[in-house]
Design a protein around this motif. Sequence first.
Motif, PDB file in Angstrom:
ATOM      1  N   ILE A 422       0.839  -1.206   0.000  1.00 40.09           N
ATOM      2  CA  ILE A 422       0.000   0.000   0.000  1.00 40.09           C
ATOM      3  C   ILE A 422       0.871   1.253   0.000  1.00 40.09           C
ATOM      4  O   ILE A 422       0.607   2.220  -0.724  1.00 40.09           O
ATOM      5  N   LEU A 423       1.931   1.229   0.803  1.00 42.98           N
ATOM      6  CA  LEU A 423       2.843   2.369   0.861  1.00 42.98           C
ATOM      7  C   LEU A 423       3.476   2.629  -0.507  1.00 42.98           C
ATOM      8  O   LEU A 423       3.612   3.788  -0.929  1.00 42.98           O
ATOM      9  N   GLU A 424       3.846   1.575  -1.198  1.00 38.30           N
ATOM     10  CA  GLU A 424       4.443   1.735  -2.525  1.00 38.30           C
ATOM     11  C   GLU A 424       3.479   2.444  -3.467  1.00 38.30           C
ATOM     12  O   GLU A 424       3.872   3.314  -4.254  1.00 38.30           O
ATOM     13  N   HIS A 425       2.201   2.102  -3.383  1.00 43.18           N
ATOM     14  CA  HIS A 425       1.188   2.748  -4.220  1.00 43.18           C
ATOM     15  C   HIS A 425       1.051   4.227  -3.854  1.00 43.18           C
ATOM     16  O   HIS A 425       0.971   5.099  -4.734  1.00 43.18           O
ATOM     17  N   LYS A 426       1.037   4.526  -2.565  1.00 39.08           N
ATOM     18  CA  LYS A 426       0.908   5.915  -2.119  1.00 39.08           C
ATOM     19  C   LYS A 426       2.099   6.758  -2.571  1.00 39.08           C
ATOM     20  O   LYS A 426       1.937   7.893  -3.045  1.00 39.08           O
ATOM     21  N   LEU A 427       3.305   6.219  -2.418  1.00 36.18           N
ATOM     22  CA  LEU A 427       4.493   6.986  -2.785  1.00 36.18           C
ATOM     23  C   LEU A 427       4.640   7.114  -4.298  1.00 36.18           C
ATOM     24  O   LEU A 427       5.242   8.076  -4.787  1.00 36.18           O
ATOM     25  N   SER A 428       4.084   6.171  -5.023  1.00 32.39           N
ATOM     26  CA  SER A 428       4.059   6.299  -6.479  1.00 32.39           C
ATOM     27  C   SER A 428       3.178   7.478  -6.885  1.00 32.39           C
ATOM     28  O   SER A 428       3.522   8.254  -7.789  1.00 32.39           O
ATOM     29  N   ALA A 429       2.043   7.637  -6.194  1.00 31.03           N
ATOM     30  CA  ALA A 429       1.166   8.788  -6.457  1.00 31.03           C
ATOM     31  C   ALA A 429       1.863  10.088  -6.084  1.00 31.03           C
ATOM     32  O   ALA A 429       1.745  11.103  -6.784  1.00 31.03           O
ATOM     33  N   PHE A 430       2.602  10.070  -4.985  1.00 28.08           N
ATOM     34  CA  PHE A 430       3.380  11.242  -4.563  1.00 28.08           C
ATOM     35  C   PHE A 430       4.399  11.605  -5.647  1.00 28.08           C
ATOM     36  O   PHE A 430       4.559  12.782  -6.007  1.00 28.08           O
ATOM     37  N   ALA A 431       5.080  10.589  -6.174  1.00 29.13           N
ATOM     38  CA  ALA A 431       6.119  10.820  -7.186  1.00 29.13           C
ATOM     39  C   ALA A 431       5.536  11.408  -8.465  1.00 29.13           C
ATOM     40  O   ALA A 431       6.169  12.240  -9.128  1.00 29.13           O
ATOM     41  N   LYS A 432       4.329  10.997  -8.828  1.00 29.75           N
ATOM     42  CA  LYS A 432       3.704  11.527 -10.045  1.00 29.75           C
ATOM     43  C   LYS A 432       3.403  13.011  -9.901  1.00 29.75           C
ATOM     44  O   LYS A 432       3.442  13.766 -10.878  1.00 29.75           O
ATOM     45  N   ARG A 433       3.108  13.434  -8.689  1.00 30.81           N
ATOM     46  CA  ARG A 433       2.796  14.850  -8.467  1.00 30.81           C
ATOM     47  C   ARG A 433       4.058  15.688  -8.347  1.00 30.81           C
ATOM     48  O   ARG A 433       4.087  16.850  -8.746  1.00 30.81           O
ATOM     49  N   TYR A 434       5.123  15.104  -7.785  1.00 26.50           N
ATOM     50  CA  TYR A 434       6.331  15.888  -7.521  1.00 26.50           C
ATOM     51  C   TYR A 434       7.551  15.376  -8.272  1.00 26.50           C
ATOM     52  O   TYR A 434       8.654  15.779  -8.006  1.00 26.50           O
TER      53      TYR A 434
END
Length: 434
Positions: A422-434
Amino acid sequence: MSLINEISLFDNNVDELRKHVNKVMADFNFDESNFNIEEFWQATDALEAQGKIALTRMDFGIPGIEPPSDCVNQHIATINDSVYTKLYPPFKGIASLREELCEFLNSRICTRFFSDDVFVTCGATQALFVALSAAHQLRPEKSKVLFLTPTYPPMIEQCRILGLEPECLELDKRFDKELVASIEHVLKQQDVSAICWASPNNPSWRQLNSAELQGIADLCNLYGVTPIEDVTYLGMHENAMKKALFPSIAGVCNEYFLVLSSSKMLSYAGERVGFLVGSKQLLDNPLAKGELDVRAKCGSLIFNITGGAPHSAQFGISNVLKSINQGDWDLEKSLSVYRDRAKRLKDILTNNGFSLVYQSNSAQQQYGFYVCFSHPKFSGIQLAKELLFYGVAVLPLTTFYSECTKGVRACIGRVDDQALDILEHKLSAFAKRY
Protein backbone atom coordinates in the motif's frame (compact mmCIF):
# COMPACT_ATOMS: atom_id res chain seq x y z
CA MET A 1 -9.42 -3.76 4.96
CA SER A 2 -8.15 -5.65 1.91
CA LEU A 3 -5.24 -4.40 -0.15
CA ILE A 4 -7.46 -3.72 -3.19
CA ASN A 5 -10.10 -1.87 -1.16
CA GLU A 6 -7.55 0.28 0.66
CA ILE A 7 -5.80 1.27 -2.58
CA SER A 8 -9.16 2.00 -4.22
CA LEU A 9 -10.21 4.18 -1.28
CA PHE A 10 -6.95 6.11 -1.54
CA ASP A 11 -7.18 6.59 -5.34
CA ASN A 12 -10.73 7.92 -5.17
CA ASN A 13 -10.14 10.41 -2.36
CA VAL A 14 -6.72 12.02 -2.90
CA ASP A 15 -8.01 15.60 -3.16
CA GLU A 16 -10.55 15.14 -0.37
CA LEU A 17 -7.84 13.72 1.86
CA ARG A 18 -5.77 16.86 1.44
CA LYS A 19 -8.69 19.04 2.55
CA HIS A 20 -9.47 16.74 5.46
CA VAL A 21 -5.86 16.64 6.70
CA ASN A 22 -5.59 20.43 6.56
CA LYS A 23 -8.80 20.81 8.59
CA VAL A 24 -7.70 18.36 11.29
CA MET A 25 -4.25 19.93 11.51
CA ALA A 26 -5.89 23.34 11.96
CA ASP A 27 -8.19 21.93 14.66
CA PHE A 28 -5.10 20.95 16.65
CA ASN A 29 -3.37 24.30 16.03
CA PHE A 30 -0.55 22.64 14.12
CA ASP A 31 1.95 25.31 13.10
CA GLU A 32 4.43 24.23 10.43
CA SER A 33 6.79 27.08 11.33
CA ASN A 34 6.92 25.97 14.98
CA PHE A 35 6.75 22.18 14.89
CA ASN A 36 5.37 20.58 18.04
CA ILE A 37 5.51 16.80 18.20
CA GLU A 38 2.60 16.51 20.66
CA GLU A 39 0.29 18.53 18.37
CA PHE A 40 1.44 16.53 15.36
CA TRP A 41 0.76 13.20 17.08
CA GLN A 42 -2.64 14.34 18.34
CA ALA A 43 -3.63 15.37 14.84
CA THR A 44 -2.30 12.12 13.36
CA ASP A 45 -4.18 10.02 15.93
CA ALA A 46 -7.36 11.98 15.18
CA LEU A 47 -6.95 11.40 11.45
CA GLU A 48 -6.64 7.68 12.03
CA ALA A 49 -9.54 7.52 14.49
CA GLN A 50 -11.93 9.33 12.13
CA GLY A 51 -11.41 6.61 9.55
CA LYS A 52 -11.45 8.82 6.46
CA ILE A 53 -7.83 8.04 5.77
CA ALA A 54 -5.99 4.72 6.09
CA LEU A 55 -2.68 5.80 7.58
CA THR A 56 0.60 3.98 7.12
CA ARG A 57 1.95 4.63 10.62
CA MET A 58 5.72 4.98 10.62
CA ASP A 59 5.94 7.80 13.17
CA PHE A 60 6.14 5.97 16.51
CA GLY A 61 8.98 3.53 17.19
CA ILE A 62 6.58 0.67 17.92
CA PRO A 63 7.45 -3.03 17.45
CA GLY A 64 5.38 -4.90 14.90
CA ILE A 65 5.99 -8.58 15.58
CA GLU A 66 4.28 -10.72 18.18
CA PRO A 67 5.98 -11.05 21.57
CA PRO A 68 7.32 -14.54 22.32
CA SER A 69 4.74 -16.90 23.81
CA ASP A 70 7.16 -17.92 26.59
CA CYS A 71 7.01 -14.34 27.81
CA VAL A 72 3.25 -13.86 27.59
CA ASN A 73 2.34 -17.25 29.05
CA GLN A 74 4.61 -16.88 32.08
CA HIS A 75 3.37 -13.34 32.62
CA ILE A 76 -0.23 -14.60 32.69
CA ALA A 77 0.64 -17.57 34.90
CA THR A 78 2.28 -15.27 37.44
CA ILE A 79 -0.82 -13.07 37.56
CA ASN A 80 -3.09 -16.11 37.96
CA ASP A 81 -0.89 -17.40 40.78
CA SER A 82 -2.04 -14.31 42.73
CA VAL A 83 0.96 -14.46 45.08
CA TYR A 84 3.01 -11.86 43.25
CA THR A 85 0.07 -9.59 42.47
CA LYS A 86 -0.17 -8.97 46.23
CA LEU A 87 3.54 -8.30 46.72
CA TYR A 88 5.53 -5.22 45.81
CA PRO A 89 8.41 -6.04 43.44
CA PRO A 90 12.00 -5.73 44.69
CA PHE A 91 13.11 -2.23 43.69
CA LYS A 92 16.20 -3.65 41.94
CA GLY A 93 14.13 -6.28 40.13
CA ILE A 94 13.62 -9.99 40.70
CA ALA A 95 16.80 -12.05 40.99
CA SER A 96 16.01 -14.48 38.16
CA LEU A 97 15.51 -11.66 35.65
CA ARG A 98 18.76 -9.92 36.59
CA GLU A 99 20.64 -13.22 36.35
CA GLU A 100 19.15 -14.15 32.96
CA LEU A 101 19.91 -10.68 31.60
CA CYS A 102 23.56 -11.06 32.61
CA GLU A 103 23.82 -14.43 30.86
CA PHE A 104 22.18 -12.87 27.80
CA LEU A 105 24.69 -9.99 27.76
CA ASN A 106 27.68 -12.21 28.51
CA SER A 107 27.12 -14.02 25.22
CA ARG A 108 26.79 -10.80 23.19
CA ILE A 109 29.19 -8.21 24.63
CA CYS A 110 32.91 -8.68 25.28
CA THR A 111 32.94 -8.37 29.08
CA ARG A 112 31.40 -10.08 32.12
CA PHE A 113 28.20 -8.86 33.75
CA PHE A 114 26.96 -9.61 37.26
CA SER A 115 23.40 -9.58 38.56
CA ASP A 116 24.19 -7.30 41.51
CA ASP A 117 25.09 -4.59 38.97
CA VAL A 118 21.69 -4.77 37.21
CA PHE A 119 18.63 -2.66 38.00
CA VAL A 120 15.23 -3.42 36.47
CA THR A 121 13.43 -0.20 35.57
CA CYS A 122 10.13 1.02 34.14
CA GLY A 123 11.46 1.06 30.61
CA ALA A 124 14.71 2.32 29.15
CA THR A 125 13.42 5.87 29.59
CA GLN A 126 13.53 5.54 33.38
CA ALA A 127 16.92 3.84 33.17
CA LEU A 128 18.26 6.84 31.24
CA PHE A 129 16.87 9.25 33.83
CA VAL A 130 18.48 7.35 36.70
CA ALA A 131 21.82 7.16 34.86
CA LEU A 132 21.85 10.88 34.07
CA SER A 133 20.94 11.78 37.65
CA ALA A 134 23.52 9.45 39.22
CA ALA A 135 26.26 10.64 36.85
CA HIS A 136 25.58 14.25 37.80
CA GLN A 137 25.51 13.51 41.54
CA LEU A 138 28.86 11.79 41.17
CA ARG A 139 30.30 15.03 39.75
CA PRO A 140 27.92 17.80 40.87
CA GLU A 141 30.37 20.55 39.93
CA LYS A 142 29.80 19.73 36.24
CA SER A 143 26.60 21.14 34.77
CA LYS A 144 26.53 19.72 31.22
CA VAL A 145 25.78 16.44 29.47
CA LEU A 146 27.11 15.76 25.97
CA PHE A 147 24.71 13.96 23.61
CA LEU A 148 25.79 12.42 20.32
CA THR A 149 22.95 13.37 18.01
CA PRO A 150 20.53 12.71 16.44
CA THR A 151 19.04 11.06 19.49
CA TYR A 152 15.94 9.89 21.34
CA PRO A 153 14.30 13.22 22.37
CA PRO A 154 13.50 12.29 26.01
CA MET A 155 17.24 11.97 26.68
CA ILE A 156 17.66 15.71 26.27
CA GLU A 157 14.37 16.61 27.94
CA GLN A 158 15.36 14.56 31.00
CA CYS A 159 18.65 16.42 31.13
CA ARG A 160 16.76 19.71 31.30
CA ILE A 161 14.36 18.36 33.96
CA LEU A 162 17.41 17.59 36.10
CA GLY A 163 18.52 21.21 35.74
CA LEU A 164 21.47 20.28 33.53
CA GLU A 165 22.54 21.83 30.25
CA PRO A 166 22.51 19.55 27.19
CA GLU A 167 25.22 19.95 24.58
CA CYS A 168 24.83 18.22 21.22
CA LEU A 169 27.44 16.88 18.83
CA GLU A 170 26.18 15.67 15.45
CA LEU A 171 27.46 12.21 14.53
CA ASP A 172 26.83 12.61 10.81
CA LYS A 173 30.05 12.89 8.79
CA ARG A 174 32.21 12.45 11.91
CA PHE A 175 33.97 9.11 12.03
CA ASP A 176 36.90 7.48 13.83
CA LYS A 177 39.62 9.98 14.85
CA GLU A 178 37.58 12.98 13.72
CA LEU A 179 34.69 11.96 15.98
CA VAL A 180 36.99 11.38 18.95
CA ALA A 181 38.71 14.74 18.39
CA SER A 182 35.35 16.52 18.24
CA ILE A 183 34.28 14.91 21.51
CA GLU A 184 37.54 15.89 23.19
CA HIS A 185 37.04 19.50 22.08
CA VAL A 186 33.88 19.52 24.23
CA LEU A 187 35.14 17.47 27.18
CA LYS A 188 38.31 19.48 27.69
CA GLN A 189 36.13 22.35 28.93
CA GLN A 190 35.84 20.26 32.13
CA ASP A 191 32.12 20.98 32.64
CA VAL A 192 30.60 17.72 31.29
CA SER A 193 29.52 15.04 33.77
CA ALA A 194 28.32 12.44 31.24
CA ILE A 195 28.33 11.59 27.55
CA CYS A 196 25.26 9.80 26.22
CA TRP A 197 24.55 8.03 22.93
CA ALA A 198 22.63 5.12 21.40
CA SER A 199 24.22 2.33 19.38
CA PRO A 200 22.67 1.54 16.97
CA ASN A 201 21.56 5.14 16.80
CA ASN A 202 17.93 6.25 16.79
CA PRO A 203 17.21 7.37 14.08
CA SER A 204 20.34 7.12 11.89
CA TRP A 205 21.09 3.49 12.86
CA ARG A 206 24.80 4.23 13.05
CA GLN A 207 26.73 1.83 15.23
CA LEU A 208 29.92 3.11 16.85
CA ASN A 209 32.94 0.97 15.99
CA SER A 210 35.59 -0.39 18.34
CA ALA A 211 38.11 2.38 17.63
CA GLU A 212 35.54 5.10 18.31
CA LEU A 213 34.45 3.40 21.54
CA GLN A 214 38.05 3.04 22.71
CA GLY A 215 38.62 6.72 21.99
CA ILE A 216 35.53 7.68 24.00
CA ALA A 217 36.62 5.43 26.88
CA ASP A 218 40.07 7.04 26.96
CA LEU A 219 38.54 10.53 27.00
CA CYS A 220 36.09 9.61 29.78
CA ASN A 221 38.98 8.33 31.90
CA LEU A 222 41.06 11.43 31.16
CA TYR A 223 38.38 14.05 31.83
CA GLY A 224 36.30 12.31 34.51
CA VAL A 225 33.13 11.74 32.47
CA THR A 226 30.57 8.92 32.81
CA PRO A 227 29.67 7.19 29.52
CA ILE A 228 26.00 6.20 29.14
CA GLU A 229 25.36 3.88 26.21
CA ASP A 230 21.82 3.09 25.10
CA VAL A 231 21.79 -0.40 23.56
CA THR A 232 18.01 -0.63 23.30
CA TYR A 233 18.29 -2.20 19.84
CA LEU A 234 20.70 -4.98 20.77
CA GLY A 235 19.90 -7.99 18.59
CA MET A 236 18.54 -5.82 15.77
CA HIS A 237 21.84 -4.58 14.33
CA GLU A 238 23.17 -5.72 10.96
CA ASN A 239 25.69 -8.33 12.15
CA ALA A 240 23.40 -9.81 14.80
CA MET A 241 22.61 -12.89 12.71
CA LYS A 242 26.33 -13.70 12.57
CA LYS A 243 26.35 -13.97 16.38
CA ALA A 244 29.36 -11.67 16.48
CA LEU A 245 30.06 -9.84 19.75
CA PHE A 246 28.50 -6.39 19.80
CA PRO A 247 31.01 -3.51 20.14
CA SER A 248 30.11 -1.69 23.35
CA ILE A 249 31.66 0.79 25.75
CA ALA A 250 31.36 -1.97 28.36
CA GLY A 251 34.14 -3.89 26.65
CA VAL A 252 36.69 -1.06 26.75
CA CYS A 253 35.87 1.11 29.78
CA ASN A 254 36.03 0.39 33.52
CA GLU A 255 33.20 2.77 34.38
CA TYR A 256 29.98 2.90 32.36
CA PHE A 257 26.20 2.68 32.33
CA LEU A 258 24.32 0.56 29.78
CA VAL A 259 20.60 1.07 29.10
CA LEU A 260 18.43 -1.71 27.66
CA SER A 261 14.76 -2.32 26.97
CA SER A 262 12.41 -5.26 26.48
CA SER A 263 10.22 -3.12 24.22
CA LYS A 264 12.10 -3.52 20.93
CA MET A 265 14.10 -6.70 21.58
CA LEU A 266 11.14 -8.71 22.87
CA SER A 267 8.23 -6.72 21.37
CA TYR A 268 6.98 -6.15 24.93
CA ALA A 269 6.56 -2.38 24.80
CA GLY A 270 3.24 -2.34 26.66
CA GLU A 271 4.81 -3.45 29.94
CA ARG A 272 7.53 -0.77 30.03
CA VAL A 273 10.30 -2.95 31.47
CA GLY A 274 13.89 -1.87 30.93
CA PHE A 275 17.31 -2.26 32.51
CA LEU A 276 20.13 -0.14 33.84
CA VAL A 277 23.47 -1.95 34.02
CA GLY A 278 26.50 -0.35 35.63
CA SER A 279 30.07 -1.50 35.96
CA LYS A 280 31.11 -2.51 39.48
CA GLN A 281 33.83 0.14 39.50
CA LEU A 282 31.32 2.89 38.69
CA LEU A 283 28.62 1.65 41.06
CA ASP A 284 31.03 1.38 43.99
CA ASN A 285 32.16 5.01 43.61
CA PRO A 286 31.20 7.19 46.58
CA LEU A 287 29.17 10.26 45.74
CA ALA A 288 30.68 13.68 46.22
CA LYS A 289 28.99 14.27 49.59
CA GLY A 290 29.97 10.82 50.83
CA GLU A 291 26.42 9.90 51.83
CA LEU A 292 25.86 7.05 49.35
CA ASP A 293 27.73 5.26 46.63
CA VAL A 294 26.43 5.27 43.04
CA ARG A 295 24.88 1.81 43.49
CA ALA A 296 22.79 2.92 46.46
CA LYS A 297 21.82 6.15 44.70
CA CYS A 298 20.53 4.24 41.64
CA GLY A 299 18.43 2.01 43.88
CA SER A 300 17.12 5.01 45.81
CA LEU A 301 16.16 6.84 42.62
CA ILE A 302 14.25 3.84 41.26
CA PHE A 303 12.47 3.24 44.57
CA ASN A 304 11.47 6.87 45.00
CA ILE A 305 10.31 7.35 41.40
CA THR A 306 8.31 4.15 40.79
CA GLY A 307 9.05 1.72 43.63
CA GLY A 308 10.13 -0.88 41.07
CA ALA A 309 9.00 -2.35 37.75
CA PRO A 310 5.78 -4.41 37.26
CA HIS A 311 6.20 -7.68 39.15
CA SER A 312 4.43 -10.22 36.92
CA ALA A 313 5.92 -8.81 33.71
CA GLN A 314 9.40 -9.39 35.12
CA PHE A 315 8.70 -13.11 35.43
CA GLY A 316 7.54 -13.26 31.82
CA ILE A 317 10.66 -11.50 30.54
CA SER A 318 12.89 -13.64 32.74
CA ASN A 319 11.33 -16.75 31.22
CA VAL A 320 11.91 -15.69 27.61
CA LEU A 321 15.51 -14.64 28.33
CA LYS A 322 16.01 -18.11 29.79
CA SER A 323 14.68 -19.61 26.54
CA ILE A 324 17.08 -17.46 24.53
CA ASN A 325 20.02 -18.33 26.78
CA GLN A 326 19.28 -22.06 26.50
CA GLY A 327 19.07 -21.85 22.71
CA ASP A 328 15.35 -22.67 22.58
CA TRP A 329 14.45 -19.41 20.84
CA ASP A 330 16.53 -17.48 18.30
CA LEU A 331 16.04 -13.81 19.13
CA GLU A 332 18.17 -12.46 16.30
CA LYS A 333 16.36 -14.57 13.70
CA SER A 334 12.97 -13.34 14.92
CA LEU A 335 14.12 -9.71 14.64
CA SER A 336 15.62 -10.13 11.17
CA VAL A 337 12.20 -9.38 9.65
CA TYR A 338 12.84 -5.71 10.41
CA ARG A 339 15.95 -5.68 8.23
CA ASP A 340 13.97 -7.28 5.38
CA ARG A 341 11.30 -4.58 5.69
CA ALA A 342 13.90 -1.80 5.82
CA LYS A 343 15.57 -3.09 2.67
CA ARG A 344 12.30 -3.10 0.76
CA LEU A 345 11.31 0.33 2.09
CA LYS A 346 14.61 1.81 0.91
CA ASP A 347 14.02 0.35 -2.55
CA ILE A 348 10.51 1.85 -2.65
CA LEU A 349 11.81 5.25 -1.61
CA THR A 350 14.68 5.45 -4.08
CA ASN A 351 12.40 4.27 -6.90
CA ASN A 352 10.04 7.18 -6.21
CA GLY A 353 12.36 10.17 -6.10
CA PHE A 354 13.41 10.16 -2.45
CA SER A 355 16.99 10.21 -1.19
CA LEU A 356 18.30 8.24 1.76
CA VAL A 357 19.83 10.18 4.65
CA TYR A 358 22.75 9.10 6.87
CA GLN A 359 24.21 6.67 4.38
CA SER A 360 27.81 5.58 4.89
CA ASN A 361 30.15 2.81 3.84
CA SER A 362 29.29 0.85 6.97
CA ALA A 363 27.25 -2.26 6.19
CA GLN A 364 26.13 -2.28 9.82
CA GLN A 365 24.10 0.86 9.21
CA GLN A 366 22.18 -0.28 6.18
CA TYR A 367 19.02 -2.03 7.34
CA GLY A 368 17.63 -1.24 10.76
CA PHE A 369 14.47 -0.41 12.66
CA TYR A 370 14.44 3.11 11.19
CA VAL A 371 14.89 4.52 7.71
CA CYS A 372 15.69 8.20 7.16
CA PHE A 373 14.97 9.90 3.85
CA SER A 374 14.42 13.26 2.20
CA HIS A 375 12.90 14.86 -0.90
CA PRO A 376 14.52 17.76 -2.78
CA LYS A 377 11.36 19.89 -2.79
CA PHE A 378 10.64 19.85 0.95
CA SER A 379 12.16 20.50 4.35
CA GLY A 380 11.73 17.71 6.88
CA ILE A 381 8.73 19.38 8.53
CA GLN A 382 7.13 20.14 5.17
CA LEU A 383 7.69 16.57 4.00
CA ALA A 384 6.13 15.12 7.16
CA LYS A 385 2.99 17.19 6.57
CA GLU A 386 2.89 16.58 2.81
CA LEU A 387 3.13 12.82 3.27
CA LEU A 388 0.08 12.94 5.55
CA PHE A 389 -1.91 14.03 2.49
CA TYR A 390 -0.96 10.64 1.05
CA GLY A 391 -1.77 8.72 4.21
CA VAL A 392 1.82 8.31 5.41
CA ALA A 393 2.92 9.33 8.93
CA VAL A 394 6.61 10.02 9.63
CA LEU A 395 8.57 12.47 11.80
CA PRO A 396 11.03 15.22 10.80
CA LEU A 397 14.64 14.57 11.79
CA THR A 398 14.81 17.87 13.64
CA THR A 399 12.56 16.21 16.24
CA PHE A 400 15.62 14.13 17.13
CA TYR A 401 17.90 17.15 17.50
CA SER A 402 19.47 16.47 14.13
CA GLU A 403 21.22 19.19 12.16
CA CYS A 404 19.65 17.69 9.03
CA THR A 405 16.64 19.91 8.32
CA LYS A 406 15.70 18.16 5.07
CA GLY A 407 14.92 14.63 6.24
CA VAL A 408 12.32 12.52 8.04
CA ARG A 409 12.42 9.29 10.04
CA ALA A 410 10.26 6.27 9.27
CA CYS A 411 9.92 3.32 11.65
CA ILE A 412 9.36 0.00 9.89
CA GLY A 413 8.00 -1.74 12.99
CA ARG A 414 4.35 -1.84 11.92
CA VAL A 415 4.70 -2.03 8.13
CA ASP A 416 4.31 -5.66 7.10
CA ASP A 417 4.34 -6.87 3.48
CA GLN A 418 0.77 -5.71 2.76
CA ALA A 419 1.40 -2.33 4.35
CA LEU A 420 4.51 -1.97 2.18
CA ASP A 421 2.43 -2.78 -0.92
CA ILE A 422 0.00 0.00 0.00
CA LEU A 423 2.84 2.37 0.86
CA GLU A 424 4.44 1.73 -2.53
CA HIS A 425 1.19 2.75 -4.22
CA LYS A 426 0.91 5.92 -2.12
CA LEU A 427 4.49 6.99 -2.79
CA SER A 428 4.06 6.30 -6.48
CA ALA A 429 1.17 8.79 -6.46
CA PHE A 430 3.38 11.24 -4.56
CA ALA A 431 6.12 10.82 -7.19
CA LYS A 432 3.70 11.53 -10.05
CA ARG A 433 2.80 14.85 -8.47
CA TYR A 434 6.33 15.89 -7.52
